[in-house]
Motif scaffolding. Structure first.
Motif, mmCIF file in Angstrom:
data_model
loop_
_atom_site.group_PDB
_atom_site.id
_atom_site.type_symbol
_atom_site.label_atom_id
_atom_site.label_comp_id
_atom_site.label_asym_id
_atom_site.label_seq_id
_atom_site.Cartn_x
_atom_site.Cartn_y
_atom_site.Cartn_z
ATOM 1 N N VAL A 153 0.850 -1.198 0.000
ATOM 2 C CA VAL A 153 0.000 0.000 0.000
ATOM 3 C C VAL A 153 0.876 1.235 0.000
ATOM 4 N N GLN A 154 0.624 2.112 -0.932
ATOM 5 C CA GLN A 154 1.310 3.405 -0.955
ATOM 6 C C GLN A 154 0.308 4.484 -0.601
ATOM 7 N N LEU A 155 0.759 5.412 0.240
ATOM 8 C CA LEU A 155 -0.123 6.457 0.739
ATOM 9 C C LEU A 155 0.364 7.820 0.299
ATOM 10 N N GLN A 156 -0.573 8.660 -0.099
ATOM 11 C CA GLN A 156 -0.254 10.012 -0.547
ATOM 12 C C GLN A 156 -1.168 10.988 0.173
ATOM 13 N N ALA A 157 -0.594 11.753 1.073
ATOM 14 C CA ALA A 157 -1.366 12.739 1.828
ATOM 15 C C ALA A 157 -1.355 14.076 1.095
ATOM 16 N N SER A 158 -2.462 14.797 1.224
ATOM 17 C CA SER A 158 -2.566 16.109 0.596
ATOM 18 C C SER A 158 -3.578 16.957 1.352
ATOM 19 N N GLY A 159 -3.610 18.240 1.014
ATOM 20 C CA GLY A 159 -4.608 19.125 1.582
ATOM 21 C C GLY A 159 -4.108 20.109 2.613
ATOM 22 N N GLY A 160 -2.849 20.008 2.963
ATOM 23 C CA GLY A 160 -2.307 20.935 3.940
ATOM 24 C C GLY A 160 -2.200 22.344 3.386
ATOM 25 N N GLY A 161 -1.942 23.278 4.268
ATOM 26 C CA GLY A 161 -1.797 24.657 3.835
ATOM 27 C C GLY A 161 -1.718 25.602 5.017
ATOM 28 N N LEU A 162 -1.765 26.873 4.691
ATOM 29 C CA LEU A 162 -1.710 27.937 5.697
ATOM 30 C C LEU A 162 -3.125 28.467 5.925
ATOM 31 N N VAL A 163 -3.580 28.393 7.150
ATOM 32 C CA VAL A 163 -4.906 28.887 7.501
ATOM 33 C C VAL A 163 -4.799 29.742 8.763
#
Length: 127
Positions: A1-11
């Protein structure tokens, strides 16, 4: 299983953000999923987890009531919805997978027990 996280940012303080973790492979539904975070200069911290079925979740006290973990097994994706963000939530967030059949206990909070890790996504909350 390979995992790819996303969605971070400056808030800003009080804002919301949703992180996604996309998994490759056909066995995603066999894994419980955890979210961890690591703030600058601090150890990795368990945030919460979701059972392979999506029917059970667990949250650390510091995020309980503000964060929600969900998953879509048809799309091989797990989500971390973060509301009412605070500056102390600033960290690199990681998703991780642990084979659900290894332990009967849930959740597993020890990072070393997880089988697969995403690369992390940075969340910065400004005051």
């Amino acid at each position: 299983v390979q995992l790819q996280a996303s969605g971070g940012g400056l808030v800003q303080d009080g804002d919301s953000l949703r992180l996604s973790c996309a998994a490759s492979g056909r066995t995603f539904s066999s894994y419980d999923m955890g979210w961890f975070r690591q703030a600058p200069g601090k150890d990795c911290e368990f945030v919460g987890a979701i059972r392979w079925s999506g029917l059970s979740t667990y949250y650390e006290d510091s995020v309980k009531g503000r964060f929600t973990i969900s998953r879509d097994n048809a799309k091989n994706t797990v989500f971390l919805q973060m509301n009412s963000l605070k500056p102390e939530d600033t960290a690199v967030y990681y998703c991780a997978a642990i084979y659900s059949g290894r332990y009967s206990a849930f959740p597993i909070m020890l990072e070393n027990e997880y089988d697969y890790w995403g690369q992390g996504t940075l969340v910065t909350v400004s005051s």
